[in-house]
Enzyme design. Structure first.
Site, short mmCIF file in Angstrom:
data_model
loop_
_atom_site.label_atom_id
_atom_site.label_comp_id
_atom_site.label_asym_id
_atom_site.label_seq_id
_atom_site.Cartn_x
_atom_site.Cartn_y
_atom_site.Cartn_z
N ASP A 286 2.85 -8.71 -4.27
CA ASP A 286 3.44 -7.82 -3.22
C ASP A 286 4.98 -7.92 -3.42
O ASP A 286 5.67 -8.78 -3.77
CB ASP A 286 3.25 -8.53 -1.67
N CYS B 228 -5.95 2.79 10.60
CA CYS B 228 -7.19 4.06 9.95
C CYS B 228 -7.69 4.86 11.11
O CYS B 228 -7.58 6.54 11.44
CB CYS B 228 -8.64 2.91 10.12
N VAL C 207 -4.85 -5.80 4.96
CA VAL C 207 -6.41 -5.87 4.06
C VAL C 207 -6.49 -6.59 2.83
O VAL C 207 -7.04 -6.84 2.33
CB VAL C 207 -6.01 -4.24 3.89
#
Length: 442
Positions: free
Chosen positions: A43, A267, A25
């Site tokens: 990150d 999800c 994402v």
């Protein structure tokens, strides 16, 4: 503190946007913003950051574009101090008991709090249940930074809607839900996202509403698929083809078009648990959502059991059979193996002392081994099979003819002894029947 100048600062290059979390994402969002403004991509995974710096996109979400992006990739949290607009896109998984696991989100909030500059807007994209952004994330940032929410910095929420592997419904073409803690932050957040979202934005009245939109839209899809999975199990007992039933049903204008299948990923297989968790805290226990989850979580075992039944009816001893599974990622044409329900098939087969051989041209062999203890075998090194389970609809598998599949089996087997399990109903019924193989499909 003035927050109305952030958008203008980003546009004229005097301010920067930061992306926290560079997975399936976050990385595409960072790259898309970088086409228009200055972007810092942060990150904690140094290996991932170094891959991006070297032009390697292991997510396969943007491909060659990674080599040309201007995103400033880093694993140094201090870089966040340079940003006036921070987007958070870290994973929100569930624990073994299916309760929300907010540790990645809490860790990211702590890192932001230790490195946030006054005058910054922080927007969370991670899927959460209503209340998490303001009740859990905001206090952590406030405590770590010593800055007062609403005065020194502001918060918002804009749920991610990226569909990994989808080349049609892309980031810029999906309408974006946005929200802020007040009118000022909402307006600024909307202007920033309008930089990249061609489909436009939908302004939610508050953050909790935006959080609810995300978990409810995925819960709705989960329930619809659960219904189709239940129909598939009923059709199996009736000895009729589910795909044909649904094809007929979908000739009506108001049919919804859902199909049965394995529901994994980051999800749909997880978000319903976030919604029901929030409901249970308020004293409401789900009667539909959790039952839908139970149905969908049972499909892997159902497919495995059906495969074993077909092998027995074909006259073979399943324990001695060579069973090949095509695919382990949670969806087609995507390397993402997170929460893959193909693993449920594998584990169920292992319960019966069957050790399936798995191949997947998209999956990362190292991750498959580390996460699921599955040793991926290259397709051209597969042994002749007794049973082939086509589990994922990768283009490589879709392009194979039924006769090519037939060549994967042991040559000494009679046609009716070759067991083909077509989980995704990829192949035409007339071709399957003409092959004379024993086949089953969900």
């Amino acid at each position: 503190m003035n927050f109305n100048d952030i958008y203008e600062g980003l546009i004229n290059g005097t301010e920067k946007l930061a992306l926290v979390g560079l997975g399936y994402v976050g990385m595409p969002i960072a790259v898309e913003f970088a086409k228009h403004i200055k972007v810092i991509g942060f990150d904690i995974n140094e290996k991932r950051v170094n891959e991006y710096k070297n032009g390697i996109d292991s997510t396969n979400e943007i491909g060659e574009a990674i080599k040309h992006t201007t995103v400033d990739f880093t694993s140094d949290p201090a870089a966040l101090k340079e940003a006036r607009f921070i987007v958070v896109a870290v994973p929100t998984p569930v624990k073994d008991d299916n309760s929300p696991d907010l540790r990645p989100l809490e860790s990211a909030s702590k890192t932001i709090g230790q490195n946030i500059s006054p005058g910054t807007i922080v927007v969370f994209e991670s899927t959460v249940y209503p209340g998490v952004t303001e009740d859990i994330c905001a206090p952590i940032i406030e405590s770590e930074s010593g800055l007062k929410l609403g005065t020194d910095w502001k918060i918002g929420y804009s749920p991610e809607r990226i569909n990994p592997g989808d080349r049609v419904h892309t980031l810029t073409s999906i309408r974006k839900v946005v929200s802020g803690m007040d009118i000022e932050s909402s307006a600024e957040i909307q202007k920033v996202y309008d930089i990249i979202i061609k489909a436009g934005t939908f302004m939610a009245s508050d953050i909790k509403t935006a959080e609810a939109i995300k978990v409810i839209e995925n819960s709705q899809r989960d329930i619809n698929i659960a219904f189709m999975n239940e129909i598939a199990m009923i059709c199996d007992r009736l000895h009729i083809d589910t795909a044909e039933v649904l094809d007929g049903m979908n000739t009506k204008w108001n049919a919804l078009g859902f199909r049965p299948g394995l529901v994994g990923g980051h999800c749909i297989g997880i978000d319903p648990y976030y919604l029901t968790s929030a409901a249970e805290k308020l004293g409401y226990h789900s009667r539909i959502i959790l039952n839908g989850r139970k149905v969908n979580d049972s499909i892997g075992a159902f497919i495995a059991d059906s495969s074993i039944k077909e092998m027995i009816e074909a006259g073979m001893a399943p324990k001695k059979a060579v069973v090949i599974i095509l695919g382990i990622t949670f969806k087609e044409n995507c390397p993402d193996t997170r929460n893959s329900k193909i693993v449920d098939i594998i584990e169920r087969l292992r319960e019966y002392d069957i050790s399936p051989i798995v191949t997947d041209p998209w999956a990362n062999a190292e991750i498959a081994k580390q996460e699921y203890n599955v040793d991926l075998v290259p397709f051209d090194e597969l042994p002749p099979a007794d049973c082939v389970i086509v589990a994922v609809g990768h283009s490589q598998f879709r392009s194979m003819s039924v006769m090519q599949l037939k060549e994967m089996f042991k040559p000494e087997l009679a046609d009716e002894e070759k067991v083909l399990i077509d989980v995704k109903s990829l192949y035409r019924m007339d071709e399957l029947r003409a092959s004379k193989m024993r086949f089953w499909r969900l």
